[in-house]
Motif scaffolding. Structure first.
Motif, short mmCIF file in Angstrom:
data_model
loop_
_atom_site.label_atom_id
_atom_site.label_comp_id
_atom_site.label_asym_id
_atom_site.label_seq_id
_atom_site.Cartn_x
_atom_site.Cartn_y
_atom_site.Cartn_z
N LEU A 26 0.82 -1.20 0.00
CA LEU A 26 0.00 0.00 0.00
C LEU A 26 0.86 1.26 0.00
CD1 LEU A 26 -2.72 -1.07 2.58
CD2 LEU A 26 -3.15 -0.48 0.19
N PHE A 27 1.95 1.21 0.76
CA PHE A 27 2.85 2.36 0.84
C PHE A 27 3.49 2.64 -0.51
CE2 PHE A 27 6.99 4.29 1.45
CZ PHE A 27 6.71 5.33 2.30
N LEU A 28 3.98 1.60 -1.17
CA LEU A 28 4.63 1.77 -2.46
C LEU A 28 3.65 2.33 -3.50
CD1 LEU A 28 6.80 -1.48 -2.68
CD2 LEU A 28 7.59 0.85 -2.26
N ALA A 29 2.40 1.91 -3.41
CA ALA A 29 1.41 2.34 -4.40
C ALA A 29 0.90 3.75 -4.16
CB ALA A 29 0.24 1.35 -4.41
N ASN A 30 0.91 4.21 -2.89
CA ASN A 30 0.23 5.46 -2.58
C ASN A 30 1.08 6.53 -1.91
OD1 ASN A 30 -2.77 4.57 -3.10
ND2 ASN A 30 -1.89 2.94 -1.86
N CYS A 31 2.22 6.15 -1.34
CA CYS A 31 2.97 7.10 -0.51
C CYS A 31 4.42 7.30 -0.95
CB CYS A 31 2.97 6.64 0.96
SG CYS A 31 1.37 6.06 1.56
N ALA A 32 4.97 6.30 -1.66
CA ALA A 32 6.40 6.31 -1.96
C ALA A 32 6.81 7.47 -2.86
CB ALA A 32 6.82 4.99 -2.61
N THR A 33 5.89 7.99 -3.66
CA THR A 33 6.23 9.10 -4.56
C THR A 33 6.77 10.29 -3.78
OG1 THR A 33 4.51 8.40 -6.10
CG2 THR A 33 5.34 10.65 -6.33
N CYS A 34 6.19 10.56 -2.63
CA CYS A 34 6.62 11.71 -1.83
C CYS A 34 7.59 11.32 -0.72
CB CYS A 34 5.41 12.41 -1.20
SG CYS A 34 4.30 13.18 -2.40
N HIS A 35 7.37 10.15 -0.11
CA HIS A 35 8.16 9.78 1.07
C HIS A 35 9.33 8.84 0.76
CE1 HIS A 35 5.46 11.71 3.91
NE2 HIS A 35 4.44 11.20 3.25
N GLY A 36 9.49 8.43 -0.50
CA GLY A 36 10.57 7.53 -0.85
C GLY A 36 10.16 6.08 -0.67
N GLN A 37 10.78 5.19 -1.45
CA GLN A 37 10.39 3.79 -1.42
C GLN A 37 10.66 3.12 -0.08
OE1 GLN A 37 11.97 1.60 -4.75
NE2 GLN A 37 10.77 2.75 -6.24
N GLN A 38 11.61 3.61 0.66
CA GLN A 38 11.90 3.06 1.98
C GLN A 38 11.52 4.04 3.10
OE1 GLN A 38 12.75 -0.09 2.48
NE2 GLN A 38 12.64 -0.35 0.24
#
Length: 263
Positions: free
Chosen positions: A56-68
């Motif tokens: 879920l994080f990779l699909a919705n949040c990683a763009t701004c917060h980074g993949q890790q």
């Protein structure tokens, strides 16, 4: 020089003494630290939750917060923010951010409670942080509204208004209104300090005190105004706007009408 004196003057002796001192301070803090912490999330979390949360994080949040979750120029690092921060930001619809701005606004929630829990589970693996509070404290049930009101007026009213109506801050930011807010999210905001809000951890404001504040705010939600329209409980700003925008023009109009009638 005796052998014991030589050992005391050895360069490593200072580091050994410093290590022993830090160990002693840490031990004493663990013994005497305030009890009754409400930061532990007692809900069971499995490896499947973590895996689903990462997707879920990779699909919705990683763009701004980074993949890790390390952060990018578009979003801060999530290392050490804890499950409480995720539950607050995502559970109030502030995240994902609807549009760039100086402050994330409360919005429609896009995820289920289960999905929020899964994302929080993965973010927790990045580093230790505050957990979702125990309902015993976050519900406000059993709290002392009178004591909570005192705490609120000392620590919160200067930004959120005496009646929880919110208020303007600097550079376009604002303290949001606290009307009809779920107790869990009020507790998490105190615990994590979102936006311009300071952090009230369990050391400077114990869980019982947070529960009292929540109880006070929930009592405000029940209040009815028997003295007429409240004008949003915004104090002299709303009152002044009413008189300048409506009251004074009406009086001027009445004076003009009476003057013409007399003429």
């Amino acid at each position: 020089m005796t052998s014991s004196a030589a050992r005391r003057r050895h360069p490593a002796a200072l580091f050994a003494l410093l290590f022993v001192g830090l160990l002693a301070v840490g031990s004493l803090y663990s013994v005497f630290m305030p009890s009754g912490s409400a930061q532990a999330d007692t809900r069971p979390v499995t490896s499947k939750d973590v895996e689903a949360g990462h997707k879920l994080f990779l699909a919705n949040c990683a763009t701004c917060h980074g993949q890790q979750g390390q952060g990018t120029p578009a979003g801060p690092s999530l290392v050490g923010v804890g499950a409480a921060s995720v539950d607050f930001q995502v559970g109030t619809g502030r995240m994902p951010l609807a549009a760039p701005g100086v402050q994330a606004k409360r919005n429609e929630v896009h995820y289920t409670d289960e999905q929020i829990k899964q994302m929080a589970a993965w973010v927790t693996t990045l580093g230790p942080g505050p957990g979702v509070p125990d309902e015993k404290y976050s519900s406000g049930v059993g709290g002392n509204p009178a004591r909570g009101g005192e705490i609120y007026r000392v620590n919160c009213a200067m930004c959120h208004n005496f009646a929880g109506s919110g208020g303007a801050l600097t550079r376009g930011k604002y303290a949001p209104p606290l009307k009809n807010i779920e107790g869990k999210h009020i507790y998490e905001a105190m615990l994590t300090g979102p936006q311009s809000m300071p952090v009230f951890n369990d050391t400077n404001l114990e869980p019982e005190a947070k529960r009292d504040v929540i109880a006070y705010l929930h009592e405000l939600d029940k209040n009815e105004n028997y003295g007429g329209h409240s004008l949003g409980n915004l104090g002299p700003v709303a009152d002044g706007f009413f008189f300048w925008g409506i009251g004074i023009p009406l009086m001027i109009a009445a004076a003009v009408w009476l003057g013409r009638k007399a003429a």
